[in-house]
Design a protein around this motif. Structure first.
Motif, PDB file in Angstrom:
ATOM      1  N   UNK A 288       0.774  -1.233   0.000  1.00  0.00           N
ATOM      2  CA  UNK A 288       0.000   0.000   0.000  1.00  0.00           C
ATOM      3  C   UNK A 288       0.810   1.290   0.000  1.00  0.00           C
ATOM      4  N   UNK A 289       2.103   1.258   0.265  1.00  0.00           N
ATOM      5  CA  UNK A 289       2.864   2.497   0.304  1.00  0.00           C
ATOM      6  C   UNK A 289       3.040   3.005  -1.128  1.00  0.00           C
ATOM      7  N   UNK A 290       2.645   4.242  -1.440  1.00  0.00           N
ATOM      8  CA  UNK A 290       2.562   4.702  -2.831  1.00  0.00           C
ATOM      9  C   UNK A 290       3.824   4.539  -3.673  1.00  0.00           C
ATOM     10  N   UNK A 291       5.015   4.930  -3.214  1.00  0.00           N
ATOM     11  CA  UNK A 291       6.169   4.743  -4.113  1.00  0.00           C
ATOM     12  C   UNK A 291       6.404   3.276  -4.464  1.00  0.00           C
ATOM     13  N   UNK A 292       6.274   2.400  -3.482  1.00  0.00           N
ATOM     14  CA  UNK A 292       6.455   0.966  -3.757  1.00  0.00           C
ATOM     15  C   UNK A 292       5.288   0.410  -4.561  1.00  0.00           C
ATOM     16  N   UNK A 293       4.092   0.901  -4.287  1.00  0.00           N
ATOM     17  CA  UNK A 293       2.912   0.446  -5.017  1.00  0.00           C
ATOM     18  C   UNK A 293       3.027   0.787  -6.496  1.00  0.00           C
ATOM     19  N   UNK A 294       3.538   1.977  -6.800  1.00  0.00           N
ATOM     20  CA  UNK A 294       3.685   2.370  -8.201  1.00  0.00           C
ATOM     21  C   UNK A 294       4.709   1.507  -8.913  1.00  0.00           C
ATOM     22  N   UNK A 295       5.749   1.105  -8.214  1.00  0.00           N
ATOM     23  CA  UNK A 295       6.788   0.266  -8.835  1.00  0.00           C
ATOM     24  C   UNK A 295       6.228  -1.109  -9.162  1.00  0.00           C
ATOM     25  N   UNK A 296       5.658  -1.803  -8.161  1.00  0.00           N
ATOM     26  CA  UNK A 296       5.190  -3.152  -8.468  1.00  0.00           C
ATOM     27  C   UNK A 296       3.891  -3.128  -9.255  1.00  0.00           C
ATOM     28  N   UNK A 297       3.076  -2.076  -9.114  1.00  0.00           N
ATOM     29  CA  UNK A 297       1.861  -1.968  -9.917  1.00  0.00           C
ATOM     30  C   UNK A 297       2.180  -1.769 -11.386  1.00  0.00           C
ATOM     31  N   UNK A 298       3.187  -0.957 -11.681  1.00  0.00           N
ATOM     32  CA  UNK A 298       3.623  -0.745 -13.069  1.00  0.00           C
ATOM     33  C   UNK A 298       4.220  -2.026 -13.626  1.00  0.00           C
ATOM     34  N   UNK A 299       4.969  -2.738 -12.809  1.00  0.00           N
ATOM     35  CA  UNK A 299       5.557  -4.004 -13.254  1.00  0.00           C
ATOM     36  C   UNK A 299       4.467  -5.010 -13.588  1.00  0.00           C
ATOM     37  N   UNK A 300       3.424  -5.090 -12.768  1.00  0.00           N
ATOM     38  CA  UNK A 300       2.319  -6.010 -13.051  1.00  0.00           C
ATOM     39  C   UNK A 300       1.564  -5.621 -14.320  1.00  0.00           C
ATOM     40  N   UNK A 301       1.366  -4.319 -14.540  1.00  0.00           N
ATOM     41  CA  UNK A 301       0.695  -3.872 -15.764  1.00  0.00           C
ATOM     42  C   UNK A 301       1.486  -4.225 -16.997  1.00  0.00           C
ATOM     43  N   UNK A 302       2.818  -4.159 -16.910  1.00  0.00           N
ATOM     44  CA  UNK A 302       3.651  -4.465 -18.075  1.00  0.00           C
ATOM     45  C   UNK A 302       3.599  -5.956 -18.397  1.00  0.00           C
ATOM     46  N   UNK A 303       3.367  -6.782 -17.387  1.00  0.00           N
ATOM     47  CA  UNK A 303       3.265  -8.224 -17.639  1.00  0.00           C
ATOM     48  C   UNK A 303       1.967  -8.562 -18.370  1.00  0.00           C
ATOM     49  N   UNK A 304       0.875  -7.923 -17.936  1.00  0.00           N
ATOM     50  CA  UNK A 304      -0.407  -8.229 -18.538  1.00  0.00           C
ATOM     51  C   UNK A 304      -0.656  -7.317 -19.697  1.00  0.00           C
TER      52      UNK A 304
END
Length: 101
Positions: free
Chosen positions: A85-101
């Protein structure tokens, strides 16, 4: 004055677990405690402080098994909530997940 450090480490483990419970309650229930007008700031504070206190509390290995389990749940639960839930970390792994799908 004598300080029993074993009790201090046990207290840190219990406080870490309680901070994890408060953070979960903030996310899952309509508790919605606001800190400086933000509902998420309370949850972030609990998670980060709980992770730090839990890591410090887990330095002592001579504890009873139930306190040891509570300490581990507190540390890893808070750490997972910080990562999720911490925004800087969330943006990193959220962007990584979007790039996979």
């Amino acid at each position: 004055m004598f300080i029993n450090f074993k009790s201090v480490f046990n207290a840190l483990k219990i406080i870490s677990f309680l901070l994890f419970v408060f953070a979960l309650a903030q996310v899952l229930t309509p508790l919605k405690i606001q800190l400086y007008g933000s509902e998420w700031l309370f949850m972030y504070s609990c998670c980060i402080l709980g992770t730090i206190l839990g890591i410090i509390g887990n330095k002592n290995k001579n504890t009873i098994p139930s306190i040891k389990k509570i300490g581990k749940i507190g540390v890893f639960g808070n750490l997972i909530m910080v990562i999720m839930f911490f925004p800087p970390l969330y943006f990193i792994w959220g962007t990584w997940l979007e790039s996979i799908f």
